[in-house]
Motif scaffolding. Sequence first.
Motif, PDB file in Angstrom:
ATOM      1  N   GLU A  16      -2.436  -1.527  -6.105  1.00  0.00           N
ATOM      2  CA  GLU A  16      -2.837  -2.726  -5.362  1.00  0.00           C
ATOM      3  C   GLU A  16      -1.494  -3.738  -5.053  1.00  0.00           C
ATOM      4  O   GLU A  16      -1.615  -3.934  -4.032  1.00  0.00           O
ATOM      5  CB  GLU A  16      -3.597  -3.564  -6.397  1.00  0.00           C
ATOM      6  N   LYS A  64      -0.270  -4.008  -1.036  1.00  0.00           N
ATOM      7  CA  LYS A  64      -0.031  -5.340  -0.754  1.00  0.00           C
ATOM      8  C   LYS A  64       1.478  -5.718  -0.189  1.00  0.00           C
ATOM      9  O   LYS A  64       1.459  -6.356   0.774  1.00  0.00           O
ATOM     10  CB  LYS A  64      -0.271  -6.314  -1.975  1.00  0.00           C
ATOM     11  N   SER A 104      -8.924  -7.565  -1.633  1.00  0.00           N
ATOM     12  CA  SER A 104      -7.879  -6.888  -1.646  1.00  0.00           C
ATOM     13  C   SER A 104      -8.087  -5.674  -0.565  1.00  0.00           C
ATOM     14  O   SER A 104      -7.131  -5.200   0.217  1.00  0.00           O
ATOM     15  CB  SER A 104      -7.532  -6.109  -3.158  1.00  0.00           C
ATOM     16  N   SER A 123      -5.296  -5.774   2.547  1.00  0.00           N
ATOM     17  CA  SER A 123      -4.290  -4.812   2.470  1.00  0.00           C
ATOM     18  C   SER A 123      -4.585  -3.309   2.350  1.00  0.00           C
ATOM     19  O   SER A 123      -3.444  -2.524   2.381  1.00  0.00           O
ATOM     20  CB  SER A 123      -3.238  -5.068   1.152  1.00  0.00           C
TER      21      SER A 123
END
Length: 880
Positions: A233, A237, A268, A272
């Motif tokens: 994650e 990002k 999320s 991204s």
Amino acid sequence: MYLPLFSFLALVVLIFATDEQIVAMEMEGKSIIGAIVDNSSRVGKEQRVAMEMAVHDFNEYNNQSRLVRLQLRNSWREPVQAALAAIDLINSQQVQAILGPQTWEETSLVAEIAGRNSTPILSFADAIPKWAAERFPFLLEAAPNQSAQMKAIAEIVQSWEWHQVTVIYEDIDSSATGIIHHLFEALREVGAEISQVVALPPFISSTLTEELEKLRRNQCRVFIVHLSLPLAEQFFKQAKIMSMMEKDYVWIATDSFTSLAHSINAFSISSSMEGIVGVKKYISENKQKFQHFYRRFRRQFGLEYPEEDNHEPGALAVQAYDAVWSVALAISQNKQGNQTLLQRIFRSDFDGLTGKVQFIKKNVTLPVYQIINFTGRSYRELGFWTDGPGFSKTIDDSATYNSSMKDLGQVFWPGAPWYTPRGWAIPTDTKPLRIGVPVSCEFKQYVNVEFDELGKVTSFHGFSIELFEATVSELPFYLPYDLFPSNDSYTNLVKRIYLKEFDAVVGDVAIVASRCRYAEFTHPYSESGLVMIVPLQKSANKALMFMKPFTKAMWIIIGIITVYNGFIVGLIERNHWHELQGSAVHQTGAFLWLSFSSLFSLQGGTLHSNLSRMAMVVWLFVALVISQTYTASLASMLTVQGLKPATHNIESLQSSNALVGYSNTSFVASYLGDVLHFNRKNLIGYTSLDDYAKDLKSGKISAIFLEVGASKLFLARYCKSFATTGPTYKVGGLGFAFAKGSPLLPSVTEALLKVSESGKLRELETNMISSETCVEVDVDDDISSLSPNSFWVLFLFTCGTSTMALIIYLSHCNWKLNHEWLLLVHKTIRMLALALMNQWGTQKQRFYGRLLSIRGEKPRSSTNTPEALAGSSLAIEAMP
């Protein structure tokens, strides 16, 4: 003193204990299953809830509340903590088997401890090395091996024709020993390779931005990501911030991330992660058994972990549930011996939540993976991949399999382009390609490097240079490059690509196997082959020289027209010539004699019809022209000596130990020695076309061997004295050389094919050969045979005249025949009319005779009656 007493008391207990007590004690020790999980991670939380549900369901299924018990320990993802937990479970809890942990580092320590105590362990780690089964005999893999998943990723790469990938993984031993090896093997099978491997620390680090910046500067744009969910994650990002989630980028995620795709925050994904393609363990969610588990899991997980946003179970939770059932079923069989328990677990065969649960070579089988694509605020299912058949849109019995992922439908790539990313791009800080060009090129038409007085390069010219420029112009991107001259041999020049001194080589470089060790080549741009050139010598055979002035077609047409004209004349004159009558054989011979004798005389005194004379005059004129032309052509040919190759095969050269020439700068020397088995002492190298011709004419060498393209240039200059002979020996042809694995190679090859298909390649080659003029003007030209194309007007004239005479003759015969037929009809009608009149007169005479007899008068003679006279006069008038 105390030890014998304790032994005595234990013996007494064993003697007086009932069988039921012994069984109860045995079951009490054998009904405990240990589990080591990481309660701080989402994976550990899901596994914990799933295993507790599995124990509850198993006991409920067997109508016993404590048939199997579960002892859980938290490892905090630390190998030492996992080892301590294993010691506690084995020594304190007397567990019969251990489930978990999740990583190979933890598993290796736990397996060492469990093996010493003969305790089976079912590991959830997905990257266990192959040697682990031999090192730890009590270790079983409850998770499928990574080799099948890496095959799925490799076939995704192959489907879109990418040739290089960059691997990004979490820097722990399990990833390094697991996916890298399996992925390397899988990619090699599909013709791709790993161009770069990037190891990231297993925590959020300041080096993440630096690593992404390095990736952005490189050429490769296909990235395979093997990271845990928290690190993934943060990684994506940061990649989004650095504009690396845009078009031309390709991101492929493994199941270490996609197995938890259901738990990822929707924001999320939309911000991204859009465009990522993932490989995910497949679980059939349509079964009633799974639906029941799914509802209960969501309720239980929500109660225990309310802080989690999503309460759905993932593939790892279902995997842990089935692992508990495997151990519980083996324990419930109530057999003695830990080795026996291990064997029973290994022989597991039941329908679990994941499907059929079985172990093959200590690995649980799970050959089906799901291909997903992150879009919007979630992900969509593209299809499935099965080890063996390949890709399919469904997984049922009616599924249709294909080797390419393209059949699964449209993929939403990063940046949502309308086209499929090509998988690489020109780096932003790249320098122009360093391209080596051979200076010692024997044929300057291919490569010509010009220098000034100070030795500096002023220009690069030639067919190969122009072709490369045309190829670069066809590329869909800008490709900067610089040309550098080199005096090295062609093999050493290609080797400099391997040594990273050049990025490519452009010139008349032959594609041979020995050079493929150092570089890769484009599609050949010239005709491949090696030919032998020998001098021409005068031919002494003139036995059939009289046939050469005319071609075969010319001789055939002359014969046909001769027979045709003779037939027409004979047909017209057949009634006047005694020679044209008689038997069929006699008439045939007469016709042929008349046909061919007409070539030499008119025979006008013997012809009786103007039609035959007209046809014969025209044919005699044509025959005169043909005969005079034949005489002149034959005379010229007799004065010109015929030429033929001095040698026809290499066997005669080898048997006579003749010297042969080759190019010093090419591979031909090794080919002549290794393949054609020439004595290397009989091979002479050359660097000049004039030296070739000089030594061939003087007889110093008997033949030269050149590539097909070079031979065309040589024969274009020396067009009278030499010729190719013998077979063409197949070699690789000429091509452009690039570094092995260069991402430019597929695009350059495609652009070269476009230049070839457009006709530009043929145009450049024609211009190169036509620019070479023949320097041998002192050799007599060989006169070619005459074809019907030179006489078609005369042939048309004589055939037309003869045909017209035939038509007129047939028309005249037809009119005469019609005239005789009309006279015959007229005569027949006249005779019929006379017969009718006579019959009418007879009937009239009989009538008047009966009438007079009634009146009493004598009948008069019929010749005196008016009717008779009238009939006579009519008959007379009817006479001709």
